[in-house]
Write an enzyme that holds these catalytic residues in place. Sequence first.
Site, PDB file in Angstrom:
ATOM      1  N   ASP A  15      -2.335   5.955  16.044  1.00 13.26           N
ATOM      2  CA  ASP A  15      -2.682   4.551  16.270  1.00 13.26           C
ATOM      3  C   ASP A  15      -1.871   4.049  17.470  1.00 13.26           C
ATOM      4  O   ASP A  15      -1.187   4.839  18.143  1.00 13.26           O
ATOM      5  CB  ASP A  15      -2.448   3.714  15.002  1.00 13.26           C
ATOM      6  CG  ASP A  15      -0.968   3.526  14.693  1.00 13.26           C
ATOM      7  OD1 ASP A  15      -0.121   4.188  15.341  1.00 13.26           O
ATOM      8  OD2 ASP A  15      -0.638   2.724  13.797  1.00 13.26           O
ATOM      9  N   TYR A  66      -8.997   7.980  13.868  1.00 13.46           N
ATOM     10  CA  TYR A  66      -7.698   7.531  13.390  1.00 13.46           C
ATOM     11  C   TYR A  66      -7.705   7.316  11.876  1.00 13.46           C
ATOM     12  O   TYR A  66      -6.852   7.832  11.154  1.00 13.46           O
ATOM     13  CB  TYR A  66      -7.237   6.244  14.105  1.00 13.46           C
ATOM     14  CG  TYR A  66      -6.061   5.676  13.370  1.00 13.46           C
ATOM     15  CD1 TYR A  66      -4.827   6.304  13.444  1.00 13.46           C
ATOM     16  CD2 TYR A  66      -6.205   4.592  12.509  1.00 13.46           C
ATOM     17  CE1 TYR A  66      -3.748   5.859  12.686  1.00 13.46           C
ATOM     18  CE2 TYR A  66      -5.150   4.138  11.749  1.00 13.46           C
ATOM     19  CZ  TYR A  66      -3.917   4.768  11.853  1.00 13.46           C
ATOM     20  OH  TYR A  66      -2.873   4.339  11.091  1.00 13.46           O
ATOM     21  N   THR A  97      -4.747  -5.738  13.267  1.00 11.81           N
ATOM     22  CA  THR A  97      -4.126  -6.829  12.503  1.00 11.81           C
ATOM     23  C   THR A  97      -2.672  -6.500  12.221  1.00 11.81           C
ATOM     24  O   THR A  97      -2.344  -5.355  11.886  1.00 11.81           O
ATOM     25  CB  THR A  97      -4.877  -7.028  11.162  1.00 11.81           C
ATOM     26  OG1 THR A  97      -6.248  -7.247  11.444  1.00 11.81           O
ATOM     27  CG2 THR A  97      -4.336  -8.216  10.385  1.00 11.81           C
ATOM     28  N   CYS A 152      16.596   2.292  21.330  1.00 13.41           N
ATOM     29  CA  CYS A 152      16.816   3.744  21.406  1.00 13.41           C
ATOM     30  C   CYS A 152      18.117   4.179  20.737  1.00 13.41           C
ATOM     31  O   CYS A 152      18.194   5.294  20.214  1.00 13.41           O
ATOM     32  CB  CYS A 152      16.781   4.197  22.858  1.00 13.41           C
ATOM     33  SG  CYS A 152      15.190   3.846  23.624  1.00 13.41           S
ATOM     34  N   TRP A 183       0.818  -1.226   0.000  1.00 17.31           N
ATOM     35  CA  TRP A 183       0.000   0.000   0.000  1.00 17.31           C
ATOM     36  C   TRP A 183       0.844   1.265   0.000  1.00 17.31           C
ATOM     37  O   TRP A 183       0.317   2.366  -0.083  1.00 17.31           O
ATOM     38  CB  TRP A 183      -0.958   0.001   1.194  1.00 17.31           C
ATOM     39  CG  TRP A 183      -0.318  -0.406   2.486  1.00 17.31           C
ATOM     40  CD1 TRP A 183       0.339   0.397   3.343  1.00 17.31           C
ATOM     41  CD2 TRP A 183      -0.296  -1.716   3.041  1.00 17.31           C
ATOM     42  NE1 TRP A 183       0.791  -0.334   4.407  1.00 17.31           N
ATOM     43  CE2 TRP A 183       0.401  -1.639   4.252  1.00 17.31           C
ATOM     44  CE3 TRP A 183      -0.793  -2.970   2.637  1.00 17.31           C
ATOM     45  CZ2 TRP A 183       0.626  -2.758   5.071  1.00 17.31           C
ATOM     46  CZ3 TRP A 183      -0.576  -4.076   3.452  1.00 17.31           C
ATOM     47  CH2 TRP A 183       0.127  -3.954   4.648  1.00 17.31           C
ATOM     48  N   ARG A 184       2.165   1.114   0.104  1.00 16.12           N
ATOM     49  CA  ARG A 184       3.016   2.304   0.039  1.00 16.12           C
ATOM     50  C   ARG A 184       3.466   2.605  -1.385  1.00 16.12           C
ATOM     51  O   ARG A 184       4.158   3.593  -1.622  1.00 16.12           O
ATOM     52  CB  ARG A 184       4.243   2.106   0.931  1.00 16.12           C
ATOM     53  CG  ARG A 184       3.859   2.092   2.389  1.00 16.12           C
ATOM     54  CD  ARG A 184       5.021   2.479   3.265  1.00 16.12           C
ATOM     55  NE  ARG A 184       4.590   2.530   4.638  1.00 16.12           N
ATOM     56  CZ  ARG A 184       5.259   1.990   5.653  1.00 16.12           C
ATOM     57  NH1 ARG A 184       6.394   1.362   5.431  1.00 16.12           N
ATOM     58  NH2 ARG A 184       4.809   2.089   6.881  1.00 16.12           N
ATOM     59  N   TYR A 213     -12.868  -9.239  13.110  1.00 20.86           N
ATOM     60  CA  TYR A 213     -13.497  -7.906  13.171  1.00 20.86           C
ATOM     61  C   TYR A 213     -14.242  -7.616  11.864  1.00 20.86           C
ATOM     62  O   TYR A 213     -13.915  -6.676  11.137  1.00 20.86           O
ATOM     63  CB  TYR A 213     -12.442  -6.830  13.461  1.00 20.86           C
ATOM     64  CG  TYR A 213     -11.698  -7.056  14.746  1.00 20.86           C
ATOM     65  CD1 TYR A 213     -12.245  -6.642  15.959  1.00 20.86           C
ATOM     66  CD2 TYR A 213     -10.473  -7.710  14.747  1.00 20.86           C
ATOM     67  CE1 TYR A 213     -11.561  -6.870  17.148  1.00 20.86           C
ATOM     68  CE2 TYR A 213      -9.795  -7.948  15.937  1.00 20.86           C
ATOM     69  CZ  TYR A 213     -10.344  -7.525  17.129  1.00 20.86           C
ATOM     70  OH  TYR A 213      -9.669  -7.750  18.288  1.00 20.86           O
ATOM     71  N   CYS A 222      17.416   5.037  17.259  1.00 19.98           N
ATOM     72  CA  CYS A 222      16.258   5.921  17.056  1.00 19.98           C
ATOM     73  C   CYS A 222      16.698   7.292  16.526  1.00 19.98           C
ATOM     74  O   CYS A 222      17.576   7.935  17.106  1.00 19.98           O
ATOM     75  CB  CYS A 222      15.514   6.095  18.378  1.00 19.98           C
ATOM     76  SG  CYS A 222      14.117   7.214  18.246  1.00 19.98           S
ATOM     77  N   GLU A 259      -5.484   0.702   5.647  1.00 18.72           N
ATOM     78  CA  GLU A 259      -5.622   1.211   7.016  1.00 18.72           C
ATOM     79  C   GLU A 259      -6.724   0.460   7.769  1.00 18.72           C
ATOM     80  O   GLU A 259      -6.587   0.178   8.955  1.00 18.72           O
ATOM     81  CB  GLU A 259      -5.903   2.714   7.015  1.00 18.72           C
ATOM     82  CG  GLU A 259      -4.692   3.574   6.678  1.00 18.72           C
ATOM     83  CD  GLU A 259      -3.571   3.461   7.707  1.00 18.72           C
ATOM     84  OE1 GLU A 259      -3.809   3.040   8.841  1.00 18.72           O
ATOM     85  OE2 GLU A 259      -2.423   3.798   7.349  1.00 18.72           O
ATOM     86  N   LEU A 271      -9.669 -12.829   8.959  1.00 18.13           N
ATOM     87  CA  LEU A 271      -9.025 -11.584   9.393  1.00 18.13           C
ATOM     88  C   LEU A 271      -9.678 -11.034  10.666  1.00 18.13           C
ATOM     89  O   LEU A 271      -9.079 -10.253  11.395  1.00 18.13           O
ATOM     90  CB  LEU A 271      -9.130 -10.559   8.254  1.00 18.13           C
ATOM     91  CG  LEU A 271      -8.121  -9.425   8.171  1.00 18.13           C
ATOM     92  CD1 LEU A 271      -6.694  -9.915   8.251  1.00 18.13           C
ATOM     93  CD2 LEU A 271      -8.324  -8.645   6.876  1.00 18.13           C
TER      94      LEU A 271
HETATM   95 FE1  SF4 Z   1      13.673   5.110  22.458  1.00 18.71          FE
HETATM   96 FE2  SF4 Z   1      13.161   6.639  20.321  1.00 18.71          FE
HETATM   97 FE3  SF4 Z   1      11.201   5.325  21.514  1.00 18.71          FE
HETATM   98 FE4  SF4 Z   1      12.346   7.389  22.711  1.00 18.71          FE
HETATM   99  S1  SF4 Z   1      11.147   7.442  20.839  1.00 18.71           S
HETATM  100  S2  SF4 Z   1      11.821   5.423  23.637  1.00 18.71           S
HETATM  101  S3  SF4 Z   1      14.456   7.128  22.064  1.00 18.71           S
HETATM  102  S4  SF4 Z   1      12.946   4.408  20.475  1.00 18.71           S
END
Ligand code: SF4
Length: 368
Positions: free
Chosen positions: A150, A132, A55, A211, A36-37, A94, A214, A49, A92
């Site tokens: 979401d 949403y 799901t 993290c 879908w992208r 629902y 991230c 969506e 699926l």
């Molecule tokens: Fe970790 Fe990024 Fe989530 Fe913050 S937003 S908890 S830094 S993964």
Amino acid sequence: MKTQQSSIPIFQRDVIQKIRHHLLAWYEISQRDLPWRKTKNPYSIWVSEVMLQQTRVITAIPYFERFMEAFPNVEALAKSGSQKVLKLWEGLGYYARARNLHKACQMIVSEYGGNIPETYENFRQLPGVGDYIACAVTSIAFGKVRGAADANVKRVIARLLCLDLPVNTTSSNAVFQREAQALVSRKDPGAFNQAMMELGALVCSPSEPSCTKCPISKFCTAFSAGKTAELPRRLPKKKVPTHHIAVGVIQHGKKLLITKRKPDGLLGGLWEFPGGKVEKKEGADQACVREIFEETGLRVKNCEFLTRIRHAYTHFRIEMDVFMCSGISGKICLDGPVDYRWVTREQLSDFPFPKANLKFIPLIPDNK
Ligand code: SF4
């Protein structure tokens, strides 16, 4: 960072700009290649969506591809019979999602000349469209500046802003929606919303967020406070009851009796084998005989245990004892189901069944 009166932290405008910039840059190179992208077609985006609510992506992909092949546009879905729609949704869960999508497409054909309404307000009026879905579809397909929150996005927001609010209650929805709206990119809201969803799915995972990978960790309040494991907060789930169900596969020669559920409500419009709840102090086989009589008017003489199926719905679980039944007498007189068919074992695959029934259908012996 400054703090709102409600003690919810909000970012300075320049920090929000940086979050948008880093997140969009990360999404550009990290997004998954999902069917879908590959399109900006609003109908495809909407179908995806709807399917993705409740799901997982990996489960939704083959359903999405089959659905789009059968119903490539609003008109094709609008003019289909409901049984074909439910058959393609079979398994699926629902099913109200499929029934509402179908109804909404019929409404779009009759009221909008087949064109999906582009504004949030009009799109939100369609059957089955909540906040949403309306935000996600109108931002991705039409570039409307609507933040979509979401479950994945709520988790990211809860950590990013260190929100001490449960993510699994409707009362906190407005706060998450407001924060999503504050964050969403004004230039590319659709990509930003998808980037937030993707970050929640791939990096900011529920139990152990990655993290260090991230793109927005330097702005994340939970990360800097060492609170990523505590957030998001969730209210404990209520214990769900388990219902004991008895179901009869009634054989008459080479044919089996199936009944159709009323069009609305749980599993509405699907076909099933007759049965119902086992009462206190009642054996499952007795319940099977009683339920068959109450639902269909038929008496069965022989009732032989086939298997036990366990299945979980959102608010309850079932333990379903399935019996092979034969030796029928009486005339069919339905009470509860809205239709019935006598079908061969092979013909069962033409009808949409609930997943719990699909689990035991392969075990039904061939009566040759
Ligand atoms: Fe970790 Fe990024 Fe989530 Fe913050 S937003 S908890 S830094 S993964």
